[in-house]
Design an enzyme around this catalytic site. Structure first.
Site, PDB file in Angstrom:
ATOM      1  N   GLN A  20       0.844  -1.190   0.000  1.00  0.00           N
ATOM      2  CA  GLN A  20       0.000   0.000   0.000  1.00  0.00           C
ATOM      3  C   GLN A  20       0.880   1.241   0.000  1.00  0.00           C
ATOM      4  OE1 GLN A  20      -3.688   0.047   1.540  1.00  0.00           O
ATOM      5  NE2 GLN A  20      -3.665   2.122   0.706  1.00  0.00           N
ATOM      6  N   ALA A  24      -2.209   4.673  -3.406  1.00  0.00           N
ATOM      7  CA  ALA A  24      -2.355   3.508  -4.263  1.00  0.00           C
ATOM      8  C   ALA A  24      -2.259   2.193  -3.518  1.00  0.00           C
ATOM      9  CB  ALA A  24      -1.254   3.560  -5.305  1.00  0.00           C
ATOM     10  N   VAL A  26      -1.040  -1.790  -4.467  1.00  0.00           N
ATOM     11  CA  VAL A  26      -0.285  -2.484  -5.505  1.00  0.00           C
ATOM     12  C   VAL A  26      -0.588  -3.978  -5.447  1.00  0.00           C
ATOM     13  CG1 VAL A  26       2.012  -2.869  -6.500  1.00  0.00           C
ATOM     14  CG2 VAL A  26       1.537  -0.747  -5.283  1.00  0.00           C
ATOM     15  N   ASP A 134      11.270  12.237  -4.291  1.00  0.00           N
ATOM     16  CA  ASP A 134      10.770  11.492  -3.134  1.00  0.00           C
ATOM     17  C   ASP A 134      11.578  10.205  -2.972  1.00  0.00           C
ATOM     18  OD1 ASP A 134       9.113  11.131  -0.916  1.00  0.00           O
ATOM     19  OD2 ASP A 134       7.717   9.885  -2.063  1.00  0.00           O
ATOM     20  N   LYS A 136      13.568   7.526  -1.233  1.00  0.00           N
ATOM     21  CA  LYS A 136      13.692   7.007   0.129  1.00  0.00           C
ATOM     22  C   LYS A 136      13.830   5.497   0.024  1.00  0.00           C
ATOM     23  CE  LYS A 136       8.701   7.310   0.396  1.00  0.00           C
ATOM     24  NZ  LYS A 136       7.595   8.111   0.817  1.00  0.00           N
ATOM     25  N   ASN A 139      11.233   3.335  -1.563  1.00  0.00           N
ATOM     26  CA  ASN A 139      11.049   3.359  -3.015  1.00  0.00           C
ATOM     27  C   ASN A 139      12.076   2.510  -3.742  1.00  0.00           C
ATOM     28  OD1 ASN A 139       8.757   4.866  -3.443  1.00  0.00           O
ATOM     29  ND2 ASN A 139       9.842   6.818  -3.325  1.00  0.00           N
ATOM     30  N   ASP A 152       8.658   4.626  -8.780  1.00  0.00           N
ATOM     31  CA  ASP A 152       7.987   5.936  -8.740  1.00  0.00           C
ATOM     32  C   ASP A 152       8.779   7.071  -9.354  1.00  0.00           C
ATOM     33  OD1 ASP A 152       5.845   4.812  -7.614  1.00  0.00           O
ATOM     34  OD2 ASP A 152       6.025   5.753  -5.658  1.00  0.00           O
ATOM     35  N   THR A 174       7.965   9.483   5.135  1.00  0.00           N
ATOM     36  CA  THR A 174       8.821  10.090   6.145  1.00  0.00           C
ATOM     37  C   THR A 174       9.532  11.332   5.613  1.00  0.00           C
ATOM     38  OG1 THR A 174      10.880   9.764   7.326  1.00  0.00           O
ATOM     39  CG2 THR A 174      10.459   8.226   5.563  1.00  0.00           C
TER      40      THR A 174
HETATM   41  P1  AMP Z   1       4.167   2.300  -3.526  1.00  0.00           P
HETATM   42  O1  AMP Z   1       2.817   2.871  -3.698  1.00  0.00           O
HETATM   43  O2  AMP Z   1       4.988   2.398  -4.771  1.00  0.00           O
HETATM   44  O3  AMP Z   1       4.884   2.834  -2.306  1.00  0.00           O
HETATM   45  O4  AMP Z   1       3.970   0.734  -3.292  1.00  0.00           O
HETATM   46  C1  AMP Z   1       3.533   0.192  -2.092  1.00  0.00           C
HETATM   47  C2  AMP Z   1       4.215  -1.114  -1.826  1.00  0.00           C
HETATM   48  O5  AMP Z   1       3.860  -2.083  -2.828  1.00  0.00           O
HETATM   49  C3  AMP Z   1       5.734  -1.062  -1.917  1.00  0.00           C
HETATM   50  O6  AMP Z   1       6.301  -0.648  -0.749  1.00  0.00           O
HETATM   51  C4  AMP Z   1       6.099  -2.505  -2.272  1.00  0.00           C
HETATM   52  O7  AMP Z   1       6.099  -3.320  -1.134  1.00  0.00           O
HETATM   53  C5  AMP Z   1       4.953  -2.926  -3.148  1.00  0.00           C
HETATM   54  N1  AMP Z   1       5.295  -2.722  -4.568  1.00  0.00           N
HETATM   55  C6  AMP Z   1       5.146  -1.581  -5.270  1.00  0.00           C
HETATM   56  N2  AMP Z   1       5.536  -1.736  -6.529  1.00  0.00           N
HETATM   57  C7  AMP Z   1       5.965  -3.002  -6.649  1.00  0.00           C
HETATM   58  C8  AMP Z   1       6.509  -3.766  -7.736  1.00  0.00           C
HETATM   59  N3  AMP Z   1       6.659  -3.231  -8.958  1.00  0.00           N
HETATM   60  N4  AMP Z   1       6.842  -5.036  -7.498  1.00  0.00           N
HETATM   61  C9  AMP Z   1       6.672  -5.577  -6.271  1.00  0.00           C
HETATM   62  N5  AMP Z   1       6.169  -4.923  -5.206  1.00  0.00           N
HETATM   63  C10 AMP Z   1       5.814  -3.641  -5.392  1.00  0.00           C
END
Ligand code: AMP
Length: 402
Positions: A20, A24, A26, A134, A136, A139, A152, A174
């Site tokens: 999460q 969004a 994921v 952003d 960190k 990411n 991102d 953060t």
């Molecule tokens: P984000 O909104 O990009 O911070 O995504 C939330 C969480 O989803 C991340 O911290 C990851 O644990 C997981 N996640 C996001 N993108 C991916 C990806 N392309 N492949 C695997 N896990 C992902």
């Protein structure tokens, strides 16, 4: 697990929930046709609208398709429904780098390997005018081979979430990675701000904790502004020297990416060629597909991603601020490509505009107006052979005349 088993646009079957973010959720998904594993980020349009999207987002989303690099999570396509935006991305099987640190700090050579990959990705994006803003640890993801993938990139405007007063929203991840000038709102250099965040990431990897931490946000910001931090005694003198040059509050005297890349500590075991060649090749292909500005290419194939940033047909109009003075217009047409170009030529003749040949049709006035000679670029994008998007852009001259 609301999406499990659901099929997105007849193409991707949703699997398990991966994580999460701010706006969004994921999910893992599978391309039904090819079996390829992907990650789909589902963004709630309403939530994004609530924090106020800015014109820049439109540009940044467009920028994303130009960023293709071995250490940047690839964006395959973007889809949209009335209420959601779906980013279909490369699946990072290894999960978050953050999890590696839950077991404690990293060894210096391991941290260096990740830092080298991070800097390669950041350098590549900066050279193309794309800033993350952003960066960190959260990411940074890993693929199945443990290769670092920055996520991102170019989506920063979504993550930035400013309040009406222009201040960063505290709930927005953060603040510990943010550069002093971003906090102080003293002019903003995307490149230097990203470099600072890379320094914080390197520190965290080596220390196992953040360089700037305190009980209140104000106290953290105060420490960041003064670069008030200490090096643990296990940091080597070489890395201490490099970090001091990165975590410099004055952005003008902060080290540049080019200089980081020539630093002896950084260069140890660094294989820039392997990454660079790959990156340049894939980017060139992408540029051509996206811009199609070569004389031979008269048509630009649009993907859903381009549509998002161009179209109001998906009811995304509220998402982006329209410029007061319209310097471009877009419309769709059910006519063929040649019918559209002929019609444009006839209209140009009626308006006494000279048509110039090339990848993009250029039309130019013969007399100088108040702001110079009017010149218009017309570009035609193909959805299907009988469905096109026509974009007319003023490249010079008076907007009213246009
Ligand atoms: P984000 O909104 O990009 O911070 O995504 C939330 C969480 O989803 C991340 O911290 C990851 O644990 C997981 N996640 C996001 N993108 C991916 C990806 N392309 N492949 C695997 N896990 C992902």
């Amino acid at each position: 697990m609301e999406n499990k088993g659901k099929v997105l646009m007849h193409k991707y079957e949703f699997g398990r929930f991966l994580g999460q973010g701010n706006f969004a959720k994921v999910y893992h998904a599978r391309n039904i046709e090819t079996g390829q594993s992907v990650a789909v980020k589902v963004i709630d349009k309403e939530k994004v609208l609530k924090v106020g999207m800015i014109d820049q987002t439109k540009r940044e989303i467009s920028g994303m398709s130009l960023v293709k690099h071995a250490n940047i999570l690839e964006l395959y396509e973007v889809m949209a429904s009335k209420s959601k935006i779906y980013f279909v991305m490369e699946y990072a099987k290894g999960g978050e780098l953050f999890n590696k640190l839950s077991k404690g700090k990293l060894r210096e050579d391991v941290a260096r390997k990740y830092f080298q990959q991070l800097i390669s990705a950041v350098d590549f994006c900066h050279s193309r005018g794309v800033y993350h803003r952003d960066l960190k640890l959260e990411n940074l993801l890993l693929d199945e081979n443990g290769i670092l993938k920055v996520s991102d990139f170019g989506l920063s405007a979504l993550a930035e979430c400013k309040h009406q007063d222009g201040l960063l929203h505290t709930a927005c991840g953060t603040p510990a990675y943010v550069a002093p000038e971003v906090i102080n709102r003293k002019g903003y250099d995307g490149a230097k701000a990203d470099i600072w965040s890379c320094g914080v990431i390197l520190y965290v990897m080596l220390a196992g904790y953040l360089p700037f931490h305190d009980t209140s946000l104000i106290a953290i910001y105060r420490k960041i502004s003064k670069a008030d931090y200490k090096f643990p005694n296990w940091f080597s003198p070489e890395v201490t020297k490099l970090l001091s040059r990165i975590l410099t509050p004055n952005r003008k005297s902060r080290i540049s990416i080019t200089k980081i890349m020539t630093n002896p500590w950084f260069r140890k075991g660094f294989n820039s060629k392997a990454v660079d060649i790959d990156a340049v090749c894939s980017c060139e292909t992408n540029y051509n597909a996206f811009e199609a500005k070569k004389d031979t290419a008269k048509l630009t194939n649009l993907n859903a991603f381009d549509i998002i940033s161009l179209s109001s047909g998906f009811d995304l109009s509220g998402l982006f601020v329209e410029s007061e003075e319209k310097k471009e217009v877009q419309f769709t047409s059910l006519h063929t490509f040649s019918a559209i170009t002929s019609k444009l030529e006839v209209n140009a003749q009626n308006l006494k505009l000279k048509v110039k040949e090339g990848g993009v049709m250029k039309m130019e006035g013969s007399s100088r107006g108040g702001r110079g000679t009017l010149a218009i670029d017309a570009e035609i994008f193909e959805f299907t052979p009988s469905f096109h998007l026509v974009e007319l852009r003023k490249s010079s001259g008076d907007t009213l005349e246009f």
